[in-house]
Design a protein around this motif. Structure first.
Motif, mmCIF file in Angstrom:
data_model
loop_
_atom_site.group_PDB
_atom_site.id
_atom_site.type_symbol
_atom_site.label_atom_id
_atom_site.label_comp_id
_atom_site.label_asym_id
_atom_site.label_seq_id
_atom_site.Cartn_x
_atom_site.Cartn_y
_atom_site.Cartn_z
ATOM 1 N N ASP A 99 -35.196 6.115 -10.544
ATOM 2 C CA ASP A 99 -34.740 4.912 -9.843
ATOM 3 C C ASP A 99 -35.911 3.964 -9.653
ATOM 4 O O ASP A 99 -36.505 3.863 -8.576
ATOM 5 N N ARG A 100 -36.226 3.249 -10.726
ATOM 6 C CA ARG A 100 -37.353 2.328 -10.715
ATOM 7 C C ARG A 100 -36.899 0.954 -10.249
ATOM 8 O O ARG A 100 -35.773 0.534 -10.499
ATOM 9 N N MET A 101 -37.782 0.243 -9.584
ATOM 10 C CA MET A 101 -37.440 -1.069 -9.039
ATOM 11 C C MET A 101 -36.881 -1.996 -10.116
ATOM 12 O O MET A 101 -35.886 -2.698 -9.884
ATOM 13 N N ARG A 102 -37.492 -2.034 -11.272
ATOM 14 C CA ARG A 102 -37.056 -2.939 -12.338
ATOM 15 C C ARG A 102 -35.582 -2.713 -12.683
ATOM 16 O O ARG A 102 -34.777 -3.643 -12.697
ATOM 17 N N SER A 110 -28.309 -8.433 -6.402
ATOM 18 C CA SER A 110 -28.117 -8.810 -4.998
ATOM 19 C C SER A 110 -29.117 -8.110 -4.078
ATOM 20 O O SER A 110 -29.301 -8.532 -2.932
ATOM 21 N N ARG A 111 -29.767 -7.057 -4.578
ATOM 22 C CA ARG A 111 -30.743 -6.323 -3.764
ATOM 23 C C ARG A 111 -32.147 -6.933 -3.851
ATOM 24 O O ARG A 111 -33.086 -6.418 -3.246
ATOM 25 N N GLU A 112 -32.288 -8.010 -4.589
ATOM 26 C CA GLU A 112 -33.618 -8.526 -4.912
ATOM 27 C C GLU A 112 -34.459 -8.796 -3.668
ATOM 28 O O GLU A 112 -35.579 -8.288 -3.539
ATOM 29 N N ASP A 113 -33.934 -9.590 -2.745
ATOM 30 C CA ASP A 113 -34.733 -9.935 -1.571
ATOM 31 C C ASP A 113 -35.091 -8.700 -0.747
ATOM 32 O O ASP A 113 -36.229 -8.568 -0.274
ATOM 33 N N ALA A 114 -34.138 -7.801 -0.579
ATOM 34 C CA ALA A 114 -34.387 -6.619 0.251
ATOM 35 C C ALA A 114 -35.457 -5.720 -0.356
ATOM 36 O O ALA A 114 -36.349 -5.228 0.352
ATOM 37 N N ILE A 115 -35.389 -5.489 -1.665
ATOM 38 C CA ILE A 115 -36.356 -4.595 -2.294
ATOM 39 C C ILE A 115 -37.726 -5.246 -2.378
ATOM 40 O O ILE A 115 -38.762 -4.605 -2.128
ATOM 41 N N TYR A 116 -37.760 -6.541 -2.706
ATOM 42 C CA TYR A 116 -39.061 -7.221 -2.714
ATOM 43 C C TYR A 116 -39.669 -7.244 -1.317
ATOM 44 O O TYR A 116 -40.896 -7.082 -1.155
ATOM 45 N N GLU A 191 -42.197 -2.407 -12.515
ATOM 46 C CA GLU A 191 -42.117 -1.240 -13.379
ATOM 47 C C GLU A 191 -43.028 -0.103 -12.917
ATOM 48 O O GLU A 191 -43.033 0.964 -13.520
ATOM 49 N N ASN A 192 -43.781 -0.330 -11.849
ATOM 50 C CA ASN A 192 -44.641 0.717 -11.295
ATOM 51 C C ASN A 192 -44.273 1.081 -9.866
ATOM 52 O O ASN A 192 -45.060 1.720 -9.172
ATOM 53 N N ILE A 193 -43.099 0.662 -9.423
ATOM 54 C CA ILE A 193 -42.633 0.965 -8.071
ATOM 55 C C ILE A 193 -41.325 1.742 -8.181
ATOM 56 O O ILE A 193 -40.368 1.281 -8.819
ATOM 57 N N MET A 194 -41.285 2.915 -7.579
ATOM 58 C CA MET A 194 -40.100 3.773 -7.626
ATOM 59 C C MET A 194 -39.373 3.746 -6.283
ATOM 60 O O MET A 194 -40.007 3.697 -5.215
ATOM 61 N N LEU A 195 -38.042 3.752 -6.355
ATOM 62 C CA LEU A 195 -37.224 3.841 -5.150
ATOM 63 C C LEU A 195 -36.915 5.314 -4.931
ATOM 64 O O LEU A 195 -36.204 5.947 -5.723
ATOM 65 N N SER A 200 -38.120 5.334 0.838
ATOM 66 C CA SER A 200 -39.463 4.774 0.722
ATOM 67 C C SER A 200 -39.745 4.378 -0.725
ATOM 68 O O SER A 200 -38.921 4.595 -1.624
ATOM 69 N N LEU A 201 -40.910 3.808 -0.949
ATOM 70 C CA LEU A 201 -41.317 3.387 -2.286
ATOM 71 C C LEU A 201 -42.432 4.296 -2.795
ATOM 72 O O LEU A 201 -43.380 4.602 -2.060
#
Length: 321
Positions: A99-102, A110-116, A191-195, A200-201
């Motif tokens: 489950d990678r951020m990308r 729609s999750r863009e703002d929350a994940i960023y 591409e280097n941040i995992m959910l 957590s990240l």
């Protein structure tokens, strides 16, 4: 032209896994990256792990291990080290899953703002801590990276290397090069941040961390080479981060983008990795945005004089990602 690397596990992998208590596990291709490192998923009877193959002839894995330990001590989620054999260049890592951020944002924009915002929270927390025992991100490093642009990009588009480039960067970067106050992960992007399952990240690809300016990783995240970040999202996230030297952000954005334009051209010309051409228009979009800041005046003057508009993003219009 060099062929793309084939993800075949190194011959020493089964014996390494056997020593690590993962004997008989299946080894599946996972990913390669812009370096010589390759990754495999190891599937055993008790779960999964990730095998990092970093050939010692080309990669020094000791910084990865040191930074992972540094991040763990600060309470951040770097993969746990399950086993290592530095002579073979093999490290067995905790598996953070898929489950990678990308991909999460590609699936559900729609999750863009929350994940960023969550990614901004992490980097803001990291900036509260001293850098620790890391080499400095100083003018020597900044200049070495920025020099990749005239070395690789300019000849690739038929331009002669022009005078004054280093001097322009020396003048512009002087204020930020003195700030070595925090850990700079240097490749902090989608591409280097995992959910992770606990919400957590998880952090990946941090082996090149240095002690530098807090704005740098914000640039990595918000001027992402592999994922378009709109000016509107960038502005919202910078406002969310809070107090920030915007001049430093623009300076480090331009420096990073000059470096990446050079690196991606090198990956194409030297290493035969043509897919990196597709990122050039995006990088020029960010670069043009950064060059408009007054702090970049000497650098912008150099680009305006020696890199015509038709040798910028227009060169790569048929290769857009």
């Amino acid at each position: 032209m060099a062929a793309a690397p084939v993800l075949i596990p190194p011959a020493s992998a089964p014996a390494f896994l056997d020593r690590a208590g993962w004997g008989g596990a299946e080894i599946l291709p996972l990913a390669g990256d812009a370096s010589f490192r390759r990754y495999f998923r190891v599937v055993g009877s008790d779960g999964t792990a990730v095998l990092m193959d970093a050939p010692p002839l080309h990669e020094d894995s000791r910084p990865f291990l040191a930074v992972a330990d540094h991040l763990h001590q600060l309470g951040f989620a770097a993969p746990r080290i399950l086993a290592r054999d530095l002579e073979e260049g093999l490290i067995l890592l905790e598996d953070f899953g898929d489950d990678r951020m990308r991909e999460a944002l590609d699936t559900d924009p729609s999750r863009e703002d929350a994940i960023y915002a969550q990614a901004i929270d992490l980097i803001r927390d990291l900036h509260k801590h001293p850098a620790g025992d890391l080499s400095p991100y100083d003018m020597t490093v900044y200049q070495r990276e920025a020099a990749l642009f005239p070395e690789w990009y300019m000849p690739a588009v038929g331009l002669d290397v022009a005078p004054g480039y280093k001097e322009a960067w020396d003048e512009a970067l002087a204020p930020v090069a003195r700030d070595q106050s925090t850990t700079v992960l240097r490749d902090y992007h989608a591409e280097n941040i995992m959910l992770l399952p606990d919400g957590s990240l998880g952090l990946l690809d941090f082996q090149d961390a240095l002690a530098g300016h807090p704005a740098y990783d914000l640039v990595s995240l918000l001027q992402d080479a592999r994922r378009t970040v709109s000016p509107e999202l960038e502005a919202r996230m910078l406002a969310y981060y809070g107090a920030l030297d915007i001049a430093a952000y623009a300076l480090l954005g331009a420096q990073r983008n000059a470096k990446i334009l050079g690196i991606f051209t090198r990956l194409w010309k030297r290493d035969g990795k043509q897919r990196y051409l597709a990122f050039q228009p995006r990088m020029w979009t960010y670069m043009e945005r950064d060059l408009e800041h007054p702090a970049l005046a000497p650098v912008k003057a150099w680009f305006d004089a020696y890199v015509p508009v038709e040798k910028r993003a227009a060169c790569w219009s048929g290769h857009q990602a």
